[in-house]
Design a protein around this motif. Structure first.
Motif, PDB file in Angstrom:
ATOM      1  N   PHE A 160       0.834  -1.201   0.000  1.00  0.00           N
ATOM      2  CA  PHE A 160       0.000   0.000   0.000  1.00  0.00           C
ATOM      3  C   PHE A 160       0.870   1.252   0.000  1.00  0.00           C
ATOM      4  N   ASN A 161       1.922   1.230   0.836  1.00  0.00           N
ATOM      5  CA  ASN A 161       2.789   2.410   0.925  1.00  0.00           C
ATOM      6  C   ASN A 161       3.657   2.605  -0.306  1.00  0.00           C
ATOM      7  N   LEU A 162       3.814   1.556  -1.111  1.00  0.00           N
ATOM      8  CA  LEU A 162       4.645   1.696  -2.306  1.00  0.00           C
ATOM      9  C   LEU A 162       3.833   2.163  -3.512  1.00  0.00           C
ATOM     10  N   LEU A 163       2.504   2.329  -3.370  1.00  0.00           N
ATOM     11  CA  LEU A 163       1.699   2.854  -4.474  1.00  0.00           C
ATOM     12  C   LEU A 163       2.276   4.204  -4.887  1.00  0.00           C
ATOM     13  N   PRO A 164       2.512   4.386  -6.199  1.00  0.00           N
ATOM     14  CA  PRO A 164       3.201   5.617  -6.624  1.00  0.00           C
ATOM     15  C   PRO A 164       2.282   6.833  -6.629  1.00  0.00           C
ATOM     16  N   ALA A 165       1.795   7.231  -5.491  1.00  0.00           N
ATOM     17  CA  ALA A 165       0.889   8.372  -5.401  1.00  0.00           C
ATOM     18  C   ALA A 165       1.022   9.001  -4.017  1.00  0.00           C
ATOM     19  N   PHE A 166       0.877  10.327  -3.955  1.00  0.00           N
ATOM     20  CA  PHE A 166       0.867  11.000  -2.657  1.00  0.00           C
ATOM     21  C   PHE A 166      -0.401  10.635  -1.917  1.00  0.00           C
ATOM     22  N   PRO A 167      -0.397  10.560  -0.589  1.00  0.00           N
ATOM     23  CA  PRO A 167       0.711  10.817   0.333  1.00  0.00           C
ATOM     24  C   PRO A 167       1.517   9.564   0.702  1.00  0.00           C
ATOM     25  N   MET A 168       1.426   8.526  -0.128  1.00  0.00           N
ATOM     26  CA  MET A 168       2.165   7.306   0.196  1.00  0.00           C
ATOM     27  C   MET A 168       3.675   7.487  -0.053  1.00  0.00           C
ATOM     28  N   ASP A 169       4.469   6.620   0.555  1.00  0.00           N
ATOM     29  CA  ASP A 169       5.923   6.675   0.363  1.00  0.00           C
ATOM     30  C   ASP A 169       6.279   6.526  -1.111  1.00  0.00           C
ATOM     31  N   GLY A 170       5.518   5.663  -1.810  1.00  0.00           N
ATOM     32  CA  GLY A 170       5.755   5.469  -3.246  1.00  0.00           C
ATOM     33  C   GLY A 170       5.595   6.781  -4.008  1.00  0.00           C
ATOM     34  N   GLY A 171       4.687   7.638  -3.553  1.00  0.00           N
ATOM     35  CA  GLY A 171       4.494   8.951  -4.175  1.00  0.00           C
ATOM     36  C   GLY A 171       5.738   9.806  -4.024  1.00  0.00           C
ATOM     37  N   ARG A 172       6.380   9.707  -2.853  1.00  0.00           N
ATOM     38  CA  ARG A 172       7.617  10.467  -2.621  1.00  0.00           C
ATOM     39  C   ARG A 172       8.748   9.933  -3.506  1.00  0.00           C
ATOM     40  N   LEU A 174       8.272   8.411  -6.366  1.00  0.00           N
ATOM     41  CA  LEU A 174       7.921   8.835  -7.720  1.00  0.00           C
ATOM     42  C   LEU A 174       8.386  10.275  -7.944  1.00  0.00           C
ATOM     43  N   ARG A 175       8.136  11.138  -6.950  1.00  0.00           N
ATOM     44  CA  ARG A 175       8.530  12.535  -7.106  1.00  0.00           C
ATOM     45  C   ARG A 175      10.048  12.650  -7.249  1.00  0.00           C
ATOM     46  N   ALA A 176      10.757  11.876  -6.397  1.00  0.00           N
ATOM     47  CA  ALA A 176      12.224  11.936  -6.457  1.00  0.00           C
ATOM     48  C   ALA A 176      12.721  11.531  -7.841  1.00  0.00           C
ATOM     49  N   ILE A 177      12.077  10.511  -8.437  1.00  0.00           N
ATOM     50  CA  ILE A 177      12.489  10.070  -9.773  1.00  0.00           C
ATOM     51  C   ILE A 177      12.114  11.119 -10.816  1.00  0.00           C
ATOM     52  N   LEU A 178      10.900  11.690 -10.695  1.00  0.00           N
ATOM     53  CA  LEU A 178      10.428  12.688 -11.669  1.00  0.00           C
ATOM     54  C   LEU A 178      11.272  13.955 -11.668  1.00  0.00           C
ATOM     55  N   THR A 179      11.876  14.289 -10.505  1.00  0.00           N
ATOM     56  CA  THR A 179      12.664  15.529 -10.457  1.00  0.00           C
ATOM     57  C   THR A 179      13.905  15.448 -11.342  1.00  0.00           C
ATOM     58  N   ALA A 187       6.886  17.891 -10.379  1.00  0.00           N
ATOM     59  CA  ALA A 187       6.951  16.494  -9.919  1.00  0.00           C
ATOM     60  C   ALA A 187       5.985  16.276  -8.759  1.00  0.00           C
ATOM     61  N   THR A 188       5.947  17.243  -7.835  1.00  0.00           N
ATOM     62  CA  THR A 188       5.032  17.120  -6.691  1.00  0.00           C
ATOM     63  C   THR A 188       3.592  17.126  -7.164  1.00  0.00           C
ATOM     64  N   ARG A 189       3.281  18.020  -8.123  1.00  0.00           N
ATOM     65  CA  ARG A 189       1.900  18.108  -8.602  1.00  0.00           C
ATOM     66  C   ARG A 189       1.461  16.806  -9.274  1.00  0.00           C
ATOM     67  N   ILE A 190       2.363  16.197 -10.027  1.00  0.00           N
ATOM     68  CA  ILE A 190       2.018  14.933 -10.696  1.00  0.00           C
ATOM     69  C   ILE A 190       1.707  13.860  -9.644  1.00  0.00           C
ATOM     70  N   ALA A 191       2.572  13.782  -8.618  1.00  0.00           N
ATOM     71  CA  ALA A 191       2.370  12.766  -7.572  1.00  0.00           C
ATOM     72  C   ALA A 191       1.095  13.044  -6.780  1.00  0.00           C
ATOM     73  N   ALA A 192       0.752  14.323  -6.608  1.00  0.00           N
ATOM     74  CA  ALA A 192      -0.465  14.679  -5.869  1.00  0.00           C
ATOM     75  C   ALA A 192      -1.708  14.358  -6.689  1.00  0.00           C
ATOM     76  N   ALA A 225      -3.271  13.763  -0.247  1.00  0.00           N
ATOM     77  CA  ALA A 225      -2.862  14.191  -1.584  1.00  0.00           C
ATOM     78  C   ALA A 225      -3.182  15.665  -1.788  1.00  0.00           C
ATOM     79  N   ALA A 226      -4.361  16.085  -1.323  1.00  0.00           N
ATOM     80  CA  ALA A 226      -4.760  17.483  -1.477  1.00  0.00           C
ATOM     81  C   ALA A 226      -3.816  18.392  -0.701  1.00  0.00           C
ATOM     82  N   GLN A 227      -3.416  17.930   0.499  1.00  0.00           N
ATOM     83  CA  GLN A 227      -2.515  18.702   1.344  1.00  0.00           C
ATOM     84  C   GLN A 227      -1.147  18.887   0.670  1.00  0.00           C
ATOM     85  N   GLU A 228      -0.636  17.784   0.116  1.00  0.00           N
ATOM     86  CA  GLU A 228       0.665  17.847  -0.563  1.00  0.00           C
ATOM     87  C   GLU A 228       0.573  18.744  -1.786  1.00  0.00           C
ATOM     88  N   GLY A 229      -0.556  18.644  -2.508  1.00  0.00           N
ATOM     89  CA  GLY A 229      -0.757  19.471  -3.694  1.00  0.00           C
ATOM     90  C   GLY A 229      -0.772  20.950  -3.325  1.00  0.00           C
TER      91      GLY A 229
END
Ligand code: ZN
Length: 376
Positions: A160-172, A174-179, A187-192, A225-229
């Motif tokens: 669950f935490n590896l799902l590539p979407a915010f606010p999961m760890d996988g989202g973070r 994903l963002r690190a890779i997208l940067t 990158a943050t907006r895409i993950a959010a 996700a909304a918060q991160e966005g």
């Protein structure tokens, strides 16, 4: 460097907070709701009460170990964890500052990795003890398959935490890779956006299939996700803007010899919520609205400002990047003093900052946003 002068605001100690290995762990009120839900849900099952309690606490401990894995890796990069907040969908670590994308990838990965290790460790133990492992254990909970369920719970937590979407760890991650290909804000907006889409489809599926626990989880994923966005939007609106463009320049100060009554009168007469306390041209403290009201109630109106003011206030430099100091201002009612050396230039408050952001969203440039100086 702005970070050196920036002092982190003290974490308020509230009921439901305890310290573990030096890190405050706070139970969010929705987390308590989850515990009640689990207890009621457990009463309806055929499990013995003790096994059920062990199961629930083993999973909570797994979530905590997951969060401490994040804290451990970020500490290796020199980033302190201010607090860990336990939400129903897991813990959220509040860091002193944001990690660089390369570091964030490893900080995020550490959490799920620990859950994989716990799950794999238990299964390895079960196999080596030649026990038959029932992979459908979660569907048919019994007292006998407690270990299988804890192991599976950890693997599900990791997945669950590896799902590539915010606010999961996988989202973070994903963002690190997208940067590597995009700016950090993009990158943050895409993950959010991925997080919101995931939450909506999860919620819809939960409703249609009558899995209401899934709807509950989806709700929190959406909020996160909304918060991160919003945080990413805030960063992109403030990036490259100096603190002095958004600070309040019209403000009153108190002296340490003023009484709480004087302060209360000033609170009524102005729209100001936080009053810097100056003595002989030096700033010696800050009196916020909450501390003022508390002093009024406990010490009475004739007590002195010096006795109740906050001496460990946050300060920022006027030329610091506004985006860098945003993490300091996330809580409603936050206030930081804008200091150039010993000189107080202005106040940075969360209320003023949100108005500044609003005007920026409508396309106003910092120079236009800057309020005209009023006489008097
Ligand atoms: Zn995590």
């Amino acid at each position: 460097m702005p970070e050196e002068r920036t002092t982190a605001p003290a974490v308020p100690v509230s009921p439901g907070t305890f310290r573990l290995l030096g890190v405050p762990v706070r139970l969010h009120f929705t987390f308590v709701l989850l515990l009640i839900f689990l207890m009621v849900y457990g009463l309806g099952s055929s499990l013995s009460a003790s096994t059920y309690v062990v199961y629930v606490f083993a999973l909570l401990a797994s979530v905590l170990v997951h969060e401490f894995a994040h804290a451990f890796v970020s500490a290796r990069y020199g980033i302190r964890t201010l607090e860990i907040v336990m939400f129903p969908i897991g813990g959220i670590s509040r860091m002193e500052r944001r990690a660089k994308p390369g570091q964030e990838f490893w900080i995020a990965l550490a959490g799920p990795l620990v859950n994989v290790a716990i799950g794999a460790g238990i299964f390895w133990y079960l196999f080596s003890a030649r026990r038959i492992v029932n992979v459908y254990a979660l569907n048919e909970p019994t007292d006998a398959n407690l270990l299988e369920r804890i192991a599976l719970g950890n693997l599900i937590l990791a997945a669950f935490n590896l799902l590539p979407a915010f606010p999961m760890d996988g989202g973070r991650m994903l963002r690190a890779i997208l940067t590597r290909f995009r700016t950090e804000d993009e990158a943050t907006r895409i993950a959010a956006v991925a997080g919101r889409l995931l939450a909506m489809s999860m919620g819809l599926y939960g409703l249609l299939s009558m899995h209401f626990m899934l709807v509950f989880v989806a709700f929190f994923v959406y909020l996160g996700a909304a918060q991160e966005g919003a945080a990413a939007m805030g960063r992109s609106l403030t990036h490259g803007v100096p603190v002095r463009a958004a600070m309040v320049t019209e403000f009153r100060t108190l002296g340490p010899g003023n009484t709480i009554r004087d302060a209360a009168n000033m609170l009524l007469a102005t729209s100001q919520q936080d009053f810097p306390v100056a003595h002989g041209g030096q700033i010696v403290g800050l009196l916020g609205r909450t501390a003022l009201l508390r002093a009024m109630a406990t010490d009475g109106p004739d007590s002195y400002v010096a006795g109740v003011m906050d001496r460990s206030y946050a300060t920022v430099e006027p030329d610091a990047d506004l985006a860098e100091v945003l993490p300091l201002m996330t809580q409603a009612g936050s206030c930081a003093l804008v200091m150039e050396g010993d000189r107080l230039l202005g106040l940075l408050t969360s209320e003023n900052l949100s108005e500044f952001l609003l005007l920026r969203r409508f396309g106003m440039e910092p120079s236009e946003v800057r309020a005209p100086e009023l006489a008097g």
